[in-house]
Design a protein around this motif. Sequence first.
Motif, PDB file in Angstrom:
ATOM      1  N   ASN A 163       0.957  -1.169   0.004  1.00 20.31           N
ATOM      2  CA  ASN A 163      -0.022   0.022   0.021  1.00 20.31           C
ATOM      3  C   ASN A 163       0.903   1.227   0.000  1.00 20.31           C
ATOM      4  OD1 ASN A 163      -0.468   1.806   2.642  1.00 20.31           O
ATOM      5  ND2 ASN A 163       0.177  -0.018   3.354  1.00 20.31           N
ATOM      6  N   ALA A 164       2.224   1.177   0.486  1.00 21.39           N
ATOM      7  CA  ALA A 164       2.842   2.523   0.627  1.00 21.39           C
ATOM      8  C   ALA A 164       3.566   2.391  -0.839  1.00 21.39           C
ATOM      9  CB  ALA A 164       4.013   2.304   1.838  1.00 21.39           C
ATOM     10  N   ALA A 165       3.927   1.470  -1.451  1.00 17.93           N
ATOM     11  CA  ALA A 165       4.572   1.529  -2.650  1.00 17.93           C
ATOM     12  C   ALA A 165       3.455   2.035  -3.600  1.00 17.93           C
ATOM     13  CB  ALA A 165       4.904   0.190  -3.299  1.00 17.93           C
ATOM     14  N   ARG A 170       2.759   6.699  -7.156  1.00 18.70           N
ATOM     15  CA  ARG A 170       1.899   7.681  -7.415  1.00 18.70           C
ATOM     16  C   ARG A 170       2.258   9.201  -7.375  1.00 18.70           C
ATOM     17  NH1 ARG A 170      -3.863   8.102  -9.550  1.00 18.70           N
ATOM     18  NH2 ARG A 170      -3.911  10.290  -9.967  1.00 18.70           N
ATOM     19  N   ALA A 171       3.238   9.274  -6.153  1.00 16.71           N
ATOM     20  CA  ALA A 171       3.769  10.550  -5.721  1.00 16.71           C
ATOM     21  C   ALA A 171       4.924  10.679  -6.570  1.00 16.71           C
ATOM     22  CB  ALA A 171       4.115  10.232  -4.366  1.00 16.71           C
ATOM     23  N   TYR A 172       5.758   9.756  -7.140  1.00 15.62           N
ATOM     24  CA  TYR A 172       6.838   9.827  -7.821  1.00 15.62           C
ATOM     25  C   TYR A 172       6.344   9.866  -9.341  1.00 15.62           C
ATOM     26  CZ  TYR A 172       9.578   7.710  -3.986  1.00 15.62           C
ATOM     27  OH  TYR A 172      10.035   7.745  -2.611  1.00 15.62           O
ATOM     28  N   VAL A 188      -7.299  -0.198  -3.143  1.00 10.61           N
ATOM     29  CA  VAL A 188      -5.989   0.129  -3.779  1.00 10.61           C
ATOM     30  C   VAL A 188      -6.139   1.241  -4.804  1.00 10.61           C
ATOM     31  CG1 VAL A 188      -4.890  -1.985  -3.510  1.00 10.61           C
ATOM     32  CG2 VAL A 188      -6.082  -1.655  -5.641  1.00 10.61           C
ATOM     33  N   ARG A 189      -7.515   1.479  -5.097  1.00 15.86           N
ATOM     34  CA  ARG A 189      -7.556   2.650  -6.181  1.00 15.86           C
ATOM     35  C   ARG A 189      -7.668   3.976  -5.083  1.00 15.86           C
ATOM     36  NH1 ARG A 189     -11.817  -0.924  -8.394  1.00 15.86           N
ATOM     37  NH2 ARG A 189     -11.074  -1.670 -10.581  1.00 15.86           N
ATOM     38  N   THR A 190      -8.130   3.887  -3.869  1.00 16.72           N
ATOM     39  CA  THR A 190      -8.328   4.787  -3.272  1.00 16.72           C
ATOM     40  C   THR A 190      -6.696   5.249  -2.785  1.00 16.72           C
ATOM     41  OG1 THR A 190      -8.406   3.783  -1.190  1.00 16.72           O
ATOM     42  CG2 THR A 190     -10.402   4.284  -2.200  1.00 16.72           C
ATOM     43  N   LEU A 191      -5.841   4.377  -2.924  1.00 19.36           N
ATOM     44  CA  LEU A 191      -4.423   4.735  -2.558  1.00 19.36           C
ATOM     45  C   LEU A 191      -3.768   5.487  -3.561  1.00 19.36           C
ATOM     46  CD1 LEU A 191      -3.472   1.316  -0.979  1.00 19.36           C
ATOM     47  CD2 LEU A 191      -4.164   3.527   0.257  1.00 19.36           C
ATOM     48  N   GLY A 192      -4.285   5.481  -4.977  1.00 21.64           N
ATOM     49  CA  GLY A 192      -3.834   6.087  -5.912  1.00 21.64           C
ATOM     50  C   GLY A 192      -3.436   5.401  -7.278  1.00 21.64           C
ATOM     51  N   GLU A 283       4.461  16.012   3.034  1.00 21.34           N
ATOM     52  CA  GLU A 283       4.321  16.502   2.024  1.00 21.34           C
ATOM     53  C   GLU A 283       3.002  15.873   1.228  1.00 21.34           C
ATOM     54  OE1 GLU A 283       7.733  15.779  -0.186  1.00 21.34           O
ATOM     55  OE2 GLU A 283       9.152  17.127   0.609  1.00 21.34           O
ATOM     56  N   GLY A 284       2.418  14.916   2.076  1.00 20.74           N
ATOM     57  CA  GLY A 284       1.061  14.187   1.627  1.00 20.74           C
ATOM     58  C   GLY A 284       1.250  13.184   0.439  1.00 20.74           C
ATOM     59  N   GLY A 285       2.628  12.807   0.249  1.00 21.55           N
ATOM     60  CA  GLY A 285       2.703  11.502  -0.602  1.00 21.55           C
ATOM     61  C   GLY A 285       2.501  10.306   0.102  1.00 21.55           C
TER      62      GLY A 285
END
Length: 320
Positions: A163-165, A170-172, A188-192, A283-285
């Motif tokens: 979930n962190a990945a 997405r943040a990267y 997992v869609r809500t995670l990005g 930073e919200g990532g």
Amino acid sequence: MDDRMMRAVLFDRFGGPEVLYVGRIPRPEPAPGEVLVRVRAFSINGGELAARSGSLRLFTGRKFPQRVGLDLTGEVAALGAGVTDFAVGDRVWGIVGRTGFGSAAEYVTVRAERLGRVPDGLDLAAAAALPVATTAITALRDKARLRPGERLLVCGAAGGVGNAAVQLGRAYGAEVTALARAANLDFVRTLGAHHAIDHRTVPPRELGLFDVVLDTAGTDLRAFRRLLTPGGRMVTIAFDLARPAASLSYIAASAVHGGGRVRFFSGNPTRALFDDLARQVAEGGLRPVVDRYFSLEETAAAHRALEAGGVRGKYVVRVD
């Protein structure tokens, strides 16, 4: 009550979650370079399940009682000689070490360099879901060198590292495809995740090609390695415990045979990585994702729940 003693989760033989119990042992004192942490929470990790079952007995040995608990959040209770970068009362998170366990307790000593400060405003219990995210940072940023616009596949996307990945990918700036159980696809869609796929119904050969593959299970390395584009990179944080020799041999052989080396590593974060983790949160990532909280006396139930599969984020144990 004797304040020289503390509660800790122990086991006296290898086996299932039922071997775990809460006992009383002497409270540790910090050695030079160590910090005594009053533990507020810790999460349940796959490595300690393997250690408890005996799958890692070559590393953990056969001397009992043994302990569980890999990561932690809490407050600094005392400082060992030479530690000057923390103060009593500091809110910290960390990990006890690559092969060590013991954070499932009221107090634990940790090398100072394996601790970082928890960002202000972040609840300590929720924060216990995040130390494992340092593994995702290392895998994507340092091992795979993920770049904006690349296609990333995360296998086991609903779990602790997965979930962190997904969030970090997405943040990267990557295009993230998440493999998970059908019941976890919306999660997992809500995670990005840009794409969410049921790993039980779609075989790897139908997934397409990816610049980076992050595998959190280690059980199907060959199939996922075949999905790499020319110049693609694959990182795994696990090997097949049912066939450890064959799995590790394949990882080693991948460096010299065929295209795309499989990079394997075990997370062992130090201060700089925990500082990076804090920045990602600020930073919200990255945000902590807790599936369910347990009490210290319910640690066996938390182990049982993780073994059953289907976790969304992390199972966290509150020590208080």
